[in-house]
Write an enzyme that holds these catalytic residues in place. Structure first.
Site, mmCIF file in Angstrom:
data_model
loop_
_atom_site.group_PDB
_atom_site.id
_atom_site.type_symbol
_atom_site.label_atom_id
_atom_site.label_comp_id
_atom_site.label_asym_id
_atom_site.label_seq_id
_atom_site.Cartn_x
_atom_site.Cartn_y
_atom_site.Cartn_z
ATOM 1 N N ASP A 164 0.741 -1.428 0.029
ATOM 2 C CA ASP A 164 -0.109 -0.192 0.019
ATOM 3 C C ASP A 164 0.870 1.271 -0.168
ATOM 4 O OD1 ASP A 164 1.046 0.501 2.592
ATOM 5 O OD2 ASP A 164 -0.765 -0.071 3.640
ATOM 6 N N ASP A 216 -8.334 -7.158 -0.640
ATOM 7 C CA ASP A 216 -7.320 -7.445 0.512
ATOM 8 C C ASP A 216 -8.453 -7.141 1.739
ATOM 9 O OD1 ASP A 216 -5.980 -4.807 2.106
ATOM 10 O OD2 ASP A 216 -6.955 -4.396 0.121
ATOM 11 N N CYS A 232 -13.709 -28.853 4.737
ATOM 12 C CA CYS A 232 -12.637 -27.955 4.435
ATOM 13 C C CYS A 232 -11.130 -29.017 4.785
ATOM 14 C CB CYS A 232 -12.407 -26.878 5.502
ATOM 15 S SG CYS A 232 -10.786 -25.788 5.485
ATOM 16 N N CYS A 292 -8.067 -27.920 4.959
ATOM 17 C CA CYS A 292 -6.990 -27.265 5.612
ATOM 18 C C CYS A 292 -6.096 -28.124 6.804
ATOM 19 C CB CYS A 292 -7.359 -25.871 6.122
ATOM 20 S SG CYS A 292 -8.059 -25.723 7.647
ATOM 21 N N CYS A 350 -8.242 -28.226 9.868
ATOM 22 C CA CYS A 350 -9.570 -29.135 9.969
ATOM 23 C C CYS A 350 -8.802 -30.472 9.817
ATOM 24 C CB CYS A 350 -10.469 -28.729 8.771
ATOM 25 S SG CYS A 350 -11.103 -27.318 9.160
ATOM 26 N N HIS A 404 -6.941 -21.515 9.112
ATOM 27 C CA HIS A 404 -8.305 -21.918 8.372
ATOM 28 C C HIS A 404 -8.766 -20.775 7.788
ATOM 29 C CE1 HIS A 404 -11.977 -23.507 7.836
ATOM 30 N NE2 HIS A 404 -12.503 -22.415 8.456
#
Length: 377
Positions: free
Chosen positions: A91, A273, A311, A313, A316, A342
């Protein structure tokens, strides 16, 4: 270079690819916020790669304060500094003009800050912002702008937008100068301009038309998610996006919830974002395909199921809601790591699903089904 791969017959949703010096970015994309060159919650660059992150977003103002952009430059730029191989967007420091309102003074030259860390005086204008971002050697730099609160009166908003436009021309000139210097780490650094205007559609549209004439590498819509309602935000996107080039990336800054992302993609946005998934995760709030859960709730004390049944991930795959709740209650750092991991996996997966839906001309139905699912809790 941005390639427009697909557009929808209903709505303005688009599927694209931005080819950069640091790799291609498939859009729509969610950029994971690594404010100080790291994700808050104990995630590293290798974690980001594992959960499908394409772009890391770092904060110009904060990295200027510590460790200092000169230090990062000496270490080869942000990418080797943080061990991240992919694209990085920085930014401009413009959002701190909004968020540090009590610690700054705006002039035509730029903004005088008092550091939120130790109070020391800092000046940042378009030239200084570009110099810092060049030292950080990000893939994409953002033009220096002012982000006024959405509730500000029309007269101030117009003056602010006019100043932001003048700052944009200075940003373009300075980055062009820096990119042509010997020793610049990333001489192909790209620049995105930022549309402002609060919730005044006519000011936004006029500013978008001005920006579109400048042939930027990309176009951001800033100054949203700063106090206005979701419907006001969607209204601004419906008014503004048609006046930005469809063959360039469009970036909605600082947004938002999973629902926001779906609605904004439908309105022609393809870069996002937001600190929301990481911040929520650090407080035990996790996103699932059936809504958001608060793992502090007592009903999860004996729940041996994963955060989200669908999920894959790492959190999980290996841990239960009950265990993560225990970690949260015990104030173990692992709890923050698992919840943030997650949530960012969820966001990156959501964007991958949107890209697939766009590729297969199924976005309208996908959006409808996804939004309905989020309401099931």
């Amino acid at each position: 270079m941005y390639k427009l791969l697909k557009t929808q017959t209903q709505g303005r949703a688009k599927r694209g690819q931005l080819v950069t010096p640091h790799g291609a970015i498939e859009t729509p994309v969610f950029m994971n916020v690594a404010t100080a060159a790291a994700i808050k919650g104990g995630l590293c660059a290798q974690d980001l790669a594992a959960i499908g992150c394409q772009v890391a977003l770092c904060n110009t103002y904060h990295l200027h304060l510590r460790p200092g952009d000169g230090v990062v430059r000496q270490l080869g730029g942000l990418r080797p500094f943080m061990g991240w191989d992919g694209p990085v967007l920085t930014d401009s420091g413009g959002f701190q003009v909004f968020s540090l309102a009590k610690l700054r003074k705006i002039t035509e030259a730029g903004v005088n800050f008092a550091s939120h860390i130790d109070g020391r005086k800092i000046f940042m204008g378009p030239e200084e912002s570009m110099q810092i971002q060049s030292n950080l050697a990000s893939t994409i730099a953002m033009a220096f702008d002012e982000c006024p609160p959405s509730t500000t009166d029309r007269g101030y908003i117009q003056d602010s937008v006019d100043r932001t436009t003048r700052w944009l021309h200075r940003s373009i000139a300075e980055l062009d100068r820096l990119n042509n210097l010997d020793g610049t780490i990333n001489p192909a650094q790209m620049l995105f301009g930022i549309n402002q205007g609060g919730i005044f559609h006519d000011i936004r549209i006029d500013h978008a038309k001005e920006l579109a004439q400048l042939d930027m590498a990309g176009y951001a819509v800033g100054g949203l998610a700063v106090g206005e309602s979701h419907q006001e935000m969607y209204g601004v996107l419906e008014a503004v996006v048609p006046h930005l080039p469809v063959d360039k990336p469009t970036y909605l800054m600082g947004v938002g919830t999973p629902e926001n992302l779906l609605e904004a993609v439908d309105r022609g946005i393809d870069f996002f974002d937001c600190v929301l998934p990481a911040r929520n995760g650090r407080h035990g709030h996790v996103f699932t395909n059936t809504g958001k859960l608060n793992l502090y709730n007592a009903k999860y004390e004996l729940d041996d199921s994963p955060i989200d049944l669908d999920c894959p991930c790492p959190a999980c795959a290996h841990y239960s809601r009950a265990y993560i709740r225990h970690l949260l209650k015990a104030k173990e750092i692992l709890a923050l790591r698992l919840c943030v991991l997650h949530n960012l996996h969820f966001y990156n997966t959501l964007m991958a699903e949107m890209r697939h839906a766009l590729d297969t001309d199924a976005f309208t139905e996908y959006k409808k089904r996804k939004l309905a699912g989020f309401q099931e809790q």
